[in-house]
Design a protein around this motif. Sequence first.
Motif, PDB file in Angstrom:
ATOM      1  N   ASP A 221       0.824  -1.208   0.000  1.00 17.51           N
ATOM      2  CA  ASP A 221       0.000   0.000   0.000  1.00 17.51           C
ATOM      3  C   ASP A 221       0.858   1.259   0.000  1.00 17.51           C
ATOM      4  O   ASP A 221       0.592   2.215  -0.746  1.00 17.51           O
ATOM      5  CB  ASP A 221      -0.921   0.007   1.225  1.00 17.51           C
ATOM      6  N   SER A 222       1.875   1.288   0.837  1.00 13.74           N
ATOM      7  CA  SER A 222       2.765   2.451   0.879  1.00 13.74           C
ATOM      8  C   SER A 222       3.505   2.627  -0.437  1.00 13.74           C
ATOM      9  O   SER A 222       3.636   3.746  -0.956  1.00 13.74           O
ATOM     10  CB  SER A 222       3.772   2.307   2.030  1.00 13.74           C
ATOM     11  N   ALA A 223       4.033   1.534  -0.964  1.00 15.53           N
ATOM     12  CA  ALA A 223       4.774   1.606  -2.226  1.00 15.53           C
ATOM     13  C   ALA A 223       3.869   2.034  -3.375  1.00 15.53           C
ATOM     14  O   ALA A 223       4.272   2.830  -4.242  1.00 15.53           O
ATOM     15  CB  ALA A 223       5.404   0.245  -2.523  1.00 15.53           C
ATOM     16  N   ALA A 269       4.112  11.932   3.290  1.00 18.21           N
ATOM     17  CA  ALA A 269       3.369  11.658   4.520  1.00 18.21           C
ATOM     18  C   ALA A 269       2.170  10.765   4.250  1.00 18.21           C
ATOM     19  O   ALA A 269       1.864   9.855   5.039  1.00 18.21           O
ATOM     20  CB  ALA A 269       2.922  12.967   5.163  1.00 18.21           C
ATOM     21  N   LEU A 270       1.485  10.970   3.138  1.00 18.47           N
ATOM     22  CA  LEU A 270       0.338  10.113   2.810  1.00 18.47           C
ATOM     23  C   LEU A 270       0.783   8.688   2.533  1.00 18.47           C
ATOM     24  O   LEU A 270       0.167   7.726   3.028  1.00 18.47           O
ATOM     25  CB  LEU A 270      -0.404  10.675   1.601  1.00 18.47           C
ATOM     26  N   SER A 271       1.854   8.532   1.768  1.00 23.24           N
ATOM     27  CA  SER A 271       2.295   7.166   1.460  1.00 23.24           C
ATOM     28  C   SER A 271       2.754   6.432   2.714  1.00 23.24           C
ATOM     29  O   SER A 271       2.480   5.231   2.879  1.00 23.24           O
ATOM     30  CB  SER A 271       3.411   7.187   0.406  1.00 23.24           C
ATOM     31  N   THR A 272       3.432   7.119   3.617  1.00 22.41           N
ATOM     32  CA  THR A 272       3.869   6.453   4.855  1.00 22.41           C
ATOM     33  C   THR A 272       2.702   6.239   5.814  1.00 22.41           C
ATOM     34  O   THR A 272       2.711   5.290   6.597  1.00 22.41           O
ATOM     35  CB  THR A 272       4.984   7.252   5.553  1.00 22.41           C
ATOM     36  N   ALA A 273       1.680   7.100   5.727  1.00 21.68           N
ATOM     37  CA  ALA A 273       0.503   6.927   6.591  1.00 21.68           C
ATOM     38  C   ALA A 273      -0.220   5.626   6.291  1.00 21.68           C
ATOM     39  O   ALA A 273      -0.839   5.027   7.181  1.00 21.68           O
ATOM     40  CB  ALA A 273      -0.452   8.104   6.426  1.00 21.68           C
TER      41      ALA A 273
END
Length: 518
Positions: A221-223, A269-273
Amino acid sequence: MVNDQSFRATGGWKLKRFPYDSVAAGEPSPSVSSEILKHRPSKLFYKENLSMWHVIKRVALAFSVAVLLLFLPAHASAAVTTVTGTLADGATYLIQVPSQWNGTLLLYSHGFVVPGQPNPAKDVGDPLTGAFLLNQGFALAGSSYATTGWAIQQAIPDQKAVLDLFKAQFGNPKRTIAWGHSLGGIITAGLIQTFPSEFDAAQPMCGVLSGGVGTWNEALDSAFAFKTLLAFGSPLQVVNIANPTANLGLAESILAAAQATPQGRARIALSTALGDTPGWFDPASPEPAPDDFAAQEANQFLWASQVDFPFIFALRAELEFRAGGNPSWNTGVDYKKQFAKSVDATEVRALYKEAGLNLEADLDALNDTARISANPSSVEYLEQNIIFNGDIDIPVLTIHTTGDGLVVNQNENTYKKLVGKAGENELLRQTFVHRAGHCTFTPAETVAALNNLIERLDTGKWPDLNPTTLNAEAAALGPLNIAPPSFLQFEPAPFLRPFDTFTEAKCDHDPDNRVCNQ
């Protein structure tokens, strides 16, 4: 069986050292290969700062003096018998038994080791803890595992083989406790699920207790968000990675460029969230204030650039090689719902507003982008290596740092729910340390937790696990405190992409359920 040499021959990489390789293995590495280093936008934390575990290395030089002064009176004449050897599959093992053995064996499972790196047998997380435990009469044992990487397939039988060798040479222990860090934490939980009658208790530490499928799905999901929002149209691969070193280098360069702008930082920040990455990186620094969103994002950038990206954009290839394809999917995932559940949602909203970006538009973009399907046989491999059913028959005490950005503390929530579904709530207790970093427990915190697990075995009842009590018990361990004890009362949020044996069973009867789509 995966072979390290054949993996490297198919597009693997040559690494001299690797961050968090692994704290769980007892000797965390502060740097990576020059190929990867040249893509990094900042200095590696564990090389340039005083990490908890660099302190351990320095303290370890003097640990014998500390033990002599403080702990040797208990077993002043204790000598240690050390046995080493090689298992049939090539794994090495290490066994240490003190002359005044108290009858308890601690079977230690070490953490992730990067392919191509030294892979010695480990029987404890750090030398200071090991010296203390041996002096207190505990026997220690552990293997190297026959392969490196996501070696659960080899680790579980190898650890069982070491246990059998121990029994043959030293007799049956009165008690056998499984414990381990990081990947060793998932192996520990796997051992007690696979061989429940062999163990009396377990202590998974900073463990991947969400299981293999959920862990790698959440990483996807993050990637996926990172590529969609910051690298769309680039050749960056999030699955089926052909060249791990080049892929990681590309990801790192895109990440560095994004960090230079408010819009890029918001999207980082969104990708790491979507992986619940904490906004706290340095164990030697205080946690950023709840409303210090710039500092939180800066820390998430450090987690991504120095720790997480090597796993999700390079080391995933090692797993895919083992599994014969991609074992992860995001078909059916609603990223608006996923984001709403993230502990970092408030931070992301604030950074998007500051950057003048439309968060809803970016979430729509994620939901509208073509999804990734998994190879069903690869999913089956990862289910076997491993997902959990929560059916524990023995006391289990876990320990996790709250600021862990590699194995997030939400792993503990998933395991607790599984144990609850299996009706075994009374057998599980979980403790948390307020500190940044992966597996950055002090020896005193580790031993304090172990002592409470042993008291549970002695009395049949869980002792007082109040953080105030635990901190006092850790403080009483003197030189094992390389930092002030920091247990705290904490309840982790739900893990964002759980997948376990209950989900698997549901999918068998409801294959159209969104979490089952591959």
